[in-house]
Design an enzyme around this catalytic site. Structure first.
Site, PDB file in Angstrom:
ATOM      1  N   GLY A  34     -11.163 -10.938   8.885  1.00 22.76           N
ATOM      2  CA  GLY A  34     -11.649  -9.796   8.367  1.00 22.76           C
ATOM      3  C   GLY A  34     -12.184  -9.657   6.980  1.00 22.76           C
ATOM      4  CB  ALA A  35     -10.179 -11.098   3.840  1.00 27.22           C
ATOM      5  CE  LYS A  83      -8.423  -6.032   6.551  1.00 27.88           C
ATOM      6  NZ  LYS A  83      -9.053  -6.694   5.275  1.00 27.88           N
ATOM      7  CB  SER A 108      -0.873   0.161   1.130  1.00 31.44           C
ATOM      8  OG  SER A 108      -1.862  -1.098   0.901  1.00 31.44           O
ATOM      9  N   GLY A 127     -11.239 -19.574   5.033  1.00 31.37           N
ATOM     10  CA  GLY A 127     -10.609 -18.464   5.906  1.00 31.37           C
ATOM     11  C   GLY A 127     -11.666 -17.658   6.531  1.00 31.37           C
ATOM     12  CB  ALA A 128     -13.227 -17.603   9.665  1.00 30.47           C
TER      13      ALA A 128
END
Length: 278
Positions: free
Chosen positions: A131-132, A72, A22, A128-129
C-alpha cells in the site's frame, strides 16, 4: 449528522497496530484539543473476517480509523465512497464514518507529494509493492520518467507494475538484486518494505554509492536511525524518513477530520518529544 459531537473513538487497524506509534502521537494531541476523542490500536491479523471490522467501524461511537499493513487495499474496497487518490492507488489508510457510510482517503499520497515537493524524477526505484508503494506511485503521477519495481512477492510486483502503466509511467519489474543495482543510478529510491525495523538492517538498496541527485524516501520509522537513512546522510543526499512521513500524513488528516488549526503544531511538538525519548 455531526460526527465530532456524537462520536469519540478513532482506531488504528493493522496486524501489528499495538506496536505502532500513532496512539502515542495522537492521544496527547487529542487531550490538548479538549479530550473529546481517543485513539486506540486494534490488532487485526491477516486473514481475519474483515466484514466484522467494517461493521464495527459503522458504530455510532466511531469517528474514523487509520488503516495500516496489510489492510490498506481492503479499506479501499470496503468504503462506500473513495477519494481520487484512493481510486487511483487502490489503497486507503483512512476511513471516516459519516451518515452511516465509510469514506476512504489516502493521506499517504498527500504526505509523499508534500515531502517530494513536486520534483520530476528521471528514474524511480521502488523497493516494495504494498500500500505504501502504491501511494508513492500515485503521488508521482506525471512526475516520473522511468520506474523500476521490485518485491519479494512477484505477484505484488506485477500488480504495482500494472498500476504504474495505468498512471502512464514507463515501468518495468526487476529482481530484487537487479533493482538494488539500479538504485545506484536512480534519482529516487523508495523503501516501502519493513527493511530497517531492526537496527542491524543494511540500507535497503544494499549500501552502494548513489547518484549525487538522489532522494531517499524511507517509509520505516523506528527508535533508531535506519540503515537506509544513515547511508543517505553519510552520502549527503536529500531524504525523508518514516518520522517525516508520519508527521506529513497526520497533518493531511487535520482538515479531513475537521480538527482545529493548532492541531498541526501540537502534532509536531508531540512527535518531537516521542523521537527525543528514542
Amino acid at each position: 449528522m455531526d460526527i465530532q459531537n456524537l462520536a469519540s473513538r478513532l482506531f488504528l487497524i493493522g496486524s501489528e497496530a499495538s506496536r505502532a506509534m500513532s496512539p502515542g502521537l495522537w492521544n496527547p494531541v487529542l487531550e490538548e484539543l479538549g479530550g473529546r476523542w481517543s485513539y486506540e490500536a486494534w490488532d487485526v491479523p491477516r486473514g481475519a473476517p474483515m466484514s466484522r471490522v467494517r461493521a464495527r467501524l459503522l458504530g455510532s461511537d466511531v469517528v474514523a480509523a487509520n488503516v495500516t499493513m496489510p489492510h490498506k487495499q481492503w479499506a479501499a474496497r470496503a468504503a462506500d465512497t473513495v477519494s481520487e487518490a484512493v481510486r487511483l492507488s487502490g489503497a486507503s489508510n483512512l476511513l471516516i464514518r459519516k451518515d452511516g457510510m465509510l469514506a476512504a482517503h489516502n493521506t499517504d499520497v498527500a504526505a509523499v507529494a508534500a515531502l517530494l515537493g513536486g520534483r520530476h524524477q528521471r528514474h524511480v526505484v521502488m523497493l516494495g509493492a504494498g500500500g505504501a508503494a502504491r501511494a508513492a506511485l500515485v503521488a508521482l503521477k506525471g512526475l516520473a520518467g522511468r520506474v523500476t519495481v521490485a518485491d519479494r512477492d512477484p505477484e505484488a510486483a506485477r500488480q504495482l507494475h500494472a498500476l504504474a502503466g495505468q498512471l502512464g509511467m514507463d515501468a518495468e519489474t526487476a529482481t530484487w538484486a537487479d533493482a538494488q543495482e539500479q538504485a545506484s543510478r536512480a534519482s529516487l529510491i523508495v523503501n516501502a518494505t519493513p527493511v530497517g525495523k531492526r537496527s542491524e538492517d543494511a540500507p535497503v538498496w544494499g549500501g552502494s554509492r548513489l547518484a549525487g541527485d538522489a532522494f531517499v524516501y524511507d517509509f520505516v520509522y523506528a527508535g533508531h536511525v535506519t540503515g537506509t537513512i544513515a547511508a543517505a546522510r553519510e552520502q549527503g543526499l536529500r531524504h525523508a524518513d518514516g518520522w517525516d512521513h508520519l508527521r506529513a500524513q497526520a497533518a493531511a488528516m487535520i482538515p479531513l477530520l475537521g480538527l482545529a488549526p493548532q492541531t498541526d503544531a501540537l502534532l509536531q511538538r508531540t512527535l518531537a518529544a516521542i523521537q527525543a525519548k528514542g
